[in-house]
Design a protein around this motif. Structure first.
Motif, PDB file in Angstrom:
ATOM      1  N   PRO A  34     -19.260 106.367   4.425  1.00 45.39           N
ATOM      2  CA  PRO A  34     -18.651 106.860   5.669  1.00 45.39           C
ATOM      3  C   PRO A  34     -18.610 105.757   6.726  1.00 45.39           C
ATOM      4  O   PRO A  34     -19.467 104.869   6.729  1.00 45.39           O
ATOM      5  CB  PRO A  34     -19.594 107.990   6.103  1.00 45.39           C
ATOM      6  CG  PRO A  34     -20.389 108.346   4.896  1.00 45.39           C
ATOM      7  CD  PRO A  34     -20.484 107.095   4.072  1.00 45.39           C
ATOM      8  N   THR A  35     -17.628 105.807   7.610  1.00 47.93           N
ATOM      9  CA  THR A  35     -17.558 104.802   8.669  1.00 47.93           C
ATOM     10  C   THR A  35     -18.641 105.073   9.707  1.00 47.93           C
ATOM     11  O   THR A  35     -19.038 106.214   9.919  1.00 47.93           O
ATOM     12  CB  THR A  35     -16.180 104.822   9.361  1.00 47.93           C
ATOM     13  OG1 THR A  35     -15.856 106.178   9.684  1.00 47.93           O
ATOM     14  CG2 THR A  35     -15.111 104.239   8.472  1.00 47.93           C
ATOM     15  N   MET A  36     -19.078 104.001  10.334  1.00 45.95           N
ATOM     16  CA  MET A  36     -20.055 104.158  11.411  1.00 45.95           C
ATOM     17  C   MET A  36     -19.298 104.466  12.699  1.00 45.95           C
ATOM     18  O   MET A  36     -18.127 104.115  12.843  1.00 45.95           O
ATOM     19  CB  MET A  36     -20.877 102.879  11.569  1.00 45.95           C
ATOM     20  CG  MET A  36     -21.911 102.726  10.459  1.00 45.95           C
ATOM     21  SD  MET A  36     -23.124 101.442  10.814  1.00 45.95           S
ATOM     22  CE  MET A  36     -22.154  99.961  10.570  1.00 45.95           C
ATOM     23  N   GLU A  37     -19.989 105.126  13.609  1.00 45.73           N
ATOM     24  CA  GLU A  37     -19.401 105.514  14.887  1.00 45.73           C
ATOM     25  C   GLU A  37     -18.658 104.335  15.535  1.00 45.73           C
ATOM     26  O   GLU A  37     -19.227 103.259  15.689  1.00 45.73           O
ATOM     27  CB  GLU A  37     -20.540 105.980  15.814  1.00 45.73           C
ATOM     28  CG  GLU A  37     -20.100 106.684  17.064  1.00 45.73           C
ATOM     29  CD  GLU A  37     -19.468 108.048  16.798  1.00 45.73           C
ATOM     30  OE1 GLU A  37     -19.973 108.748  15.908  1.00 45.73           O
ATOM     31  OE2 GLU A  37     -18.479 108.386  17.476  1.00 45.73           O
ATOM     32  N   GLY A  38     -17.388 104.546  15.866  1.00 52.61           N
ATOM     33  CA  GLY A  38     -16.623 103.522  16.572  1.00 52.61           C
ATOM     34  C   GLY A  38     -16.109 102.378  15.715  1.00 52.61           C
ATOM     35  O   GLY A  38     -15.507 101.442  16.227  1.00 52.61           O
ATOM     36  N   LYS A  39     -16.318 102.435  14.400  1.00 53.78           N
ATOM     37  CA  LYS A  39     -15.852 101.354  13.520  1.00 53.78           C
ATOM     38  C   LYS A  39     -14.668 101.832  12.677  1.00 53.78           C
ATOM     39  O   LYS A  39     -14.616 103.002  12.298  1.00 53.78           O
ATOM     40  CB  LYS A  39     -16.972 100.917  12.570  1.00 53.78           C
ATOM     41  CG  LYS A  39     -18.237 100.482  13.270  1.00 53.78           C
ATOM     42  CD  LYS A  39     -18.189  99.009  13.597  1.00 53.78           C
ATOM     43  CE  LYS A  39     -19.553  98.585  14.144  1.00 53.78           C
ATOM     44  NZ  LYS A  39     -19.561  97.262  14.709  1.00 53.78           N
ATOM     45  N   ASN A  40     -13.761 100.925  12.375  1.00 50.54           N
ATOM     46  CA  ASN A  40     -12.647 101.293  11.493  1.00 50.54           C
ATOM     47  C   ASN A  40     -12.700 100.443  10.223  1.00 50.54           C
ATOM     48  O   ASN A  40     -11.706  99.940   9.727  1.00 50.54           O
ATOM     49  CB  ASN A  40     -11.298 101.128  12.200  1.00 50.54           C
ATOM     50  CG  ASN A  40     -11.000  99.684  12.546  1.00 50.54           C
ATOM     51  OD1 ASN A  40     -11.889  98.833  12.522  1.00 50.54           O
ATOM     52  ND2 ASN A  40      -9.754  99.402  12.842  1.00 50.54           N
ATOM     53  N   ILE A  41     -13.928 100.282   9.740  1.00 58.33           N
ATOM     54  CA  ILE A  41     -14.172  99.415   8.595  1.00 58.33           C
ATOM     55  C   ILE A  41     -15.272 100.036   7.739  1.00 58.33           C
ATOM     56  O   ILE A  41     -16.210 100.628   8.260  1.00 58.33           O
ATOM     57  CB  ILE A  41     -14.569  98.007   9.113  1.00 58.33           C
ATOM     58  CG1 ILE A  41     -14.761  97.036   7.975  1.00 58.33           C
ATOM     59  CG2 ILE A  41     -15.797  98.060   9.981  1.00 58.33           C
ATOM     60  CD1 ILE A  41     -14.868  95.600   8.480  1.00 58.33           C
ATOM     61  N   THR A  42     -15.121  99.958   6.410  1.00 62.73           N
ATOM     62  CA  THR A  42     -16.179 100.420   5.514  1.00 62.73           C
ATOM     63  C   THR A  42     -15.974  99.762   4.150  1.00 62.73           C
ATOM     64  O   THR A  42     -15.204  98.796   4.043  1.00 62.73           O
ATOM     65  CB  THR A  42     -16.217 101.960   5.413  1.00 62.73           C
ATOM     66  OG1 THR A  42     -17.395 102.351   4.702  1.00 62.73           O
ATOM     67  CG2 THR A  42     -15.003 102.515   4.689  1.00 62.73           C
ATOM     68  N   ALA A  43     -16.649 100.248   3.129  1.00 63.20           N
ATOM     69  CA  ALA A  43     -16.513  99.643   1.811  1.00 63.20           C
ATOM     70  C   ALA A  43     -16.539 100.704   0.724  1.00 63.20           C
ATOM     71  O   ALA A  43     -17.130 101.776   0.889  1.00 63.20           O
ATOM     72  CB  ALA A  43     -17.627  98.620   1.573  1.00 63.20           C
ATOM     73  N   ALA A  44     -15.875 100.381  -0.395  1.00 62.85           N
ATOM     74  CA  ALA A  44     -15.853 101.262  -1.561  1.00 62.85           C
ATOM     75  C   ALA A  44     -16.628 100.590  -2.690  1.00 62.85           C
ATOM     76  O   ALA A  44     -16.610  99.357  -2.829  1.00 62.85           O
ATOM     77  CB  ALA A  44     -14.416 101.530  -1.991  1.00 62.85           C
ATOM     78  N   PHE A  45     -17.318 101.408  -3.473  1.00 62.81           N
ATOM     79  CA  PHE A  45     -18.158 100.903  -4.569  1.00 62.81           C
ATOM     80  C   PHE A  45     -17.811 101.643  -5.851  1.00 62.81           C
ATOM     81  O   PHE A  45     -17.525 102.836  -5.831  1.00 62.81           O
ATOM     82  CB  PHE A  45     -19.633 101.096  -4.221  1.00 62.81           C
ATOM     83  CG  PHE A  45     -19.998 100.551  -2.865  1.00 62.81           C
ATOM     84  CD1 PHE A  45     -20.101  99.188  -2.667  1.00 62.81           C
ATOM     85  CD2 PHE A  45     -20.202 101.398  -1.792  1.00 62.81           C
ATOM     86  CE1 PHE A  45     -20.416  98.675  -1.413  1.00 62.81           C
ATOM     87  CE2 PHE A  45     -20.522 100.902  -0.535  1.00 62.81           C
ATOM     88  CZ  PHE A  45     -20.632  99.535  -0.350  1.00 62.81           C
ATOM     89  N   LEU A  46     -17.862 100.945  -6.957  1.00 60.46           N
ATOM     90  CA  LEU A  46     -17.502 101.553  -8.244  1.00 60.46           C
ATOM     91  C   LEU A  46     -17.860 100.606  -9.380  1.00 60.46           C
ATOM     92  O   LEU A  46     -18.129  99.426  -9.163  1.00 60.46           O
ATOM     93  CB  LEU A  46     -15.993 101.842  -8.283  1.00 60.46           C
ATOM     94  CG  LEU A  46     -15.111 100.638  -7.939  1.00 60.46           C
ATOM     95  CD1 LEU A  46     -14.279 100.216  -9.121  1.00 60.46           C
ATOM     96  CD2 LEU A  46     -14.239 100.984  -6.757  1.00 60.46           C
ATOM     97  N   ASP A  47     -17.865 101.172 -10.576  1.00 61.72           N
ATOM     98  CA  ASP A  47     -18.029 100.367 -11.785  1.00 61.72           C
ATOM     99  C   ASP A  47     -16.683 100.322 -12.478  1.00 61.72           C
ATOM    100  O   ASP A  47     -16.078 101.369 -12.737  1.00 61.72           O
ATOM    101  CB  ASP A  47     -19.061 100.994 -12.720  1.00 61.72           C
ATOM    102  CG  ASP A  47     -20.444 101.063 -12.078  1.00 61.72           C
ATOM    103  OD1 ASP A  47     -20.731 100.207 -11.208  1.00 61.72           O
ATOM    104  OD2 ASP A  47     -21.210 101.954 -12.435  1.00 61.72           O
ATOM    105  N   LEU A  48     -16.217  99.127 -12.765  1.00 62.38           N
ATOM    106  CA  LEU A  48     -14.893  98.951 -13.359  1.00 62.38           C
ATOM    107  C   LEU A  48     -15.045  98.316 -14.732  1.00 62.38           C
ATOM    108  O   LEU A  48     -15.522  97.189 -14.852  1.00 62.38           O
ATOM    109  CB  LEU A  48     -14.053  98.048 -12.446  1.00 62.38           C
ATOM    110  CG  LEU A  48     -12.654  97.677 -12.893  1.00 62.38           C
ATOM    111  CD1 LEU A  48     -11.787  98.899 -13.133  1.00 62.38           C
ATOM    112  CD2 LEU A  48     -12.009  96.792 -11.833  1.00 62.38           C
ATOM    113  N   LYS A  49     -14.676  99.081 -15.752  1.00 62.23           N
ATOM    114  CA  LYS A  49     -14.834  98.573 -17.120  1.00 62.23           C
ATOM    115  C   LYS A  49     -13.495  98.214 -17.738  1.00 62.23           C
ATOM    116  O   LYS A  49     -12.526  98.967 -17.648  1.00 62.23           O
ATOM    117  CB  LYS A  49     -15.529  99.631 -17.989  1.00 62.23           C
ATOM    118  CG  LYS A  49     -15.765  99.137 -19.408  1.00 62.23           C
ATOM    119  CD  LYS A  49     -16.601 100.079 -20.232  1.00 62.23           C
ATOM    120  CE  LYS A  49     -16.909  99.425 -21.579  1.00 62.23           C
ATOM    121  NZ  LYS A  49     -17.731 100.285 -22.435  1.00 62.23           N
ATOM    122  N   ASN A  50     -13.451  97.064 -18.343  1.00 67.46           N
ATOM    123  CA  ASN A  50     -12.294  96.617 -19.112  1.00 67.46           C
ATOM    124  C   ASN A  50     -12.541  97.047 -20.559  1.00 67.46           C
ATOM    125  O   ASN A  50     -13.366  96.462 -21.250  1.00 67.46           O
ATOM    126  CB  ASN A  50     -12.183  95.097 -18.992  1.00 67.46           C
ATOM    127  CG  ASN A  50     -11.129  94.509 -19.908  1.00 67.46           C
ATOM    128  OD1 ASN A  50     -10.385  95.225 -20.569  1.00 67.46           O
ATOM    129  ND2 ASN A  50     -11.074  93.185 -19.930  1.00 67.46           N
TER     130      ASN A  50
END
Ligand SMILES: [Cu+2]
Length: 155
Positions: A34-50
């Motif tokens: 979730p974004t922090m108060e007043g920020k318009n930036i965050t990150a996504a996390f995942l496992d990506l398998k080939n």
């Protein structure tokens, strides 16, 4: 088993079509902080398998929620810094883990704040012209447990 179930769910949510299910990539344990108060930036996390027998490159990521960038986290003189990557290599049959304090998908210039319960669509583009579209939950913690065995890879 829980991981597998999540992968299936993500397939069903694939936007705009179910093509992600036919690709040679599997995406698991995907979540967005979730974004922090007043920020318009965050990150996504995942496992990506080939799942193919050829090395692939993740060459771009996009999201209707904002601008998506591939980032790595490096230590520079004891200071943690993020660096944008032009691509991410995924060896044949291997999994690349995007996780906090490591490689991650940075989401910047978000059009609106993201809170727990929201959904974020991401499209992943690969050097063999495959695209994987998924919808990620916004959650305060990873969508699944961390206790399951992970595949390790070393550069
Ligand atoms: Cu970043």
């Amino acid at each position: 088993m829980k991981k597998f179930a999540l992968a299936l769910v993500l397939c069903l949510f694939a936007i705009p079509n179910a093509k992600a299910c036919d690709t040679t990539f599997e995406i698991r344990n995907a979540w967005v902080k979730p974004t922090m108060e007043g920020k318009n930036i965050t990150a996504a996390f995942l496992d990506l398998k080939n799942t193919s027998d050829k090395p692939r490159k993740l060459t771009a990521v996009s999201s209707p929620a904002g601008v998506a960038e591939m980032h790595n986290t490096i230590m520079d003189n004891g200071v943690m810094k993020m660096r944008q990557m032009e691509f991410v290599e995924i060896p044949a049959g291997k999994t690349v883990n995007f996780k906090p304090k490591a490689m991650h998908i940075m989401l910047v210039d978000l059009k609106k704040p993201l809170k727990e319960g929201d959904k974020v669509k991401l499209s992943f583009y690969f050097d063999n012209d495959e695209t994987a579209n998924i919808t990620l939950p916004v959650s305060a913690a990873p969508a699944t447990g961390k206790s399951e065995p992970e595949e390790h890879h070393h550069h």
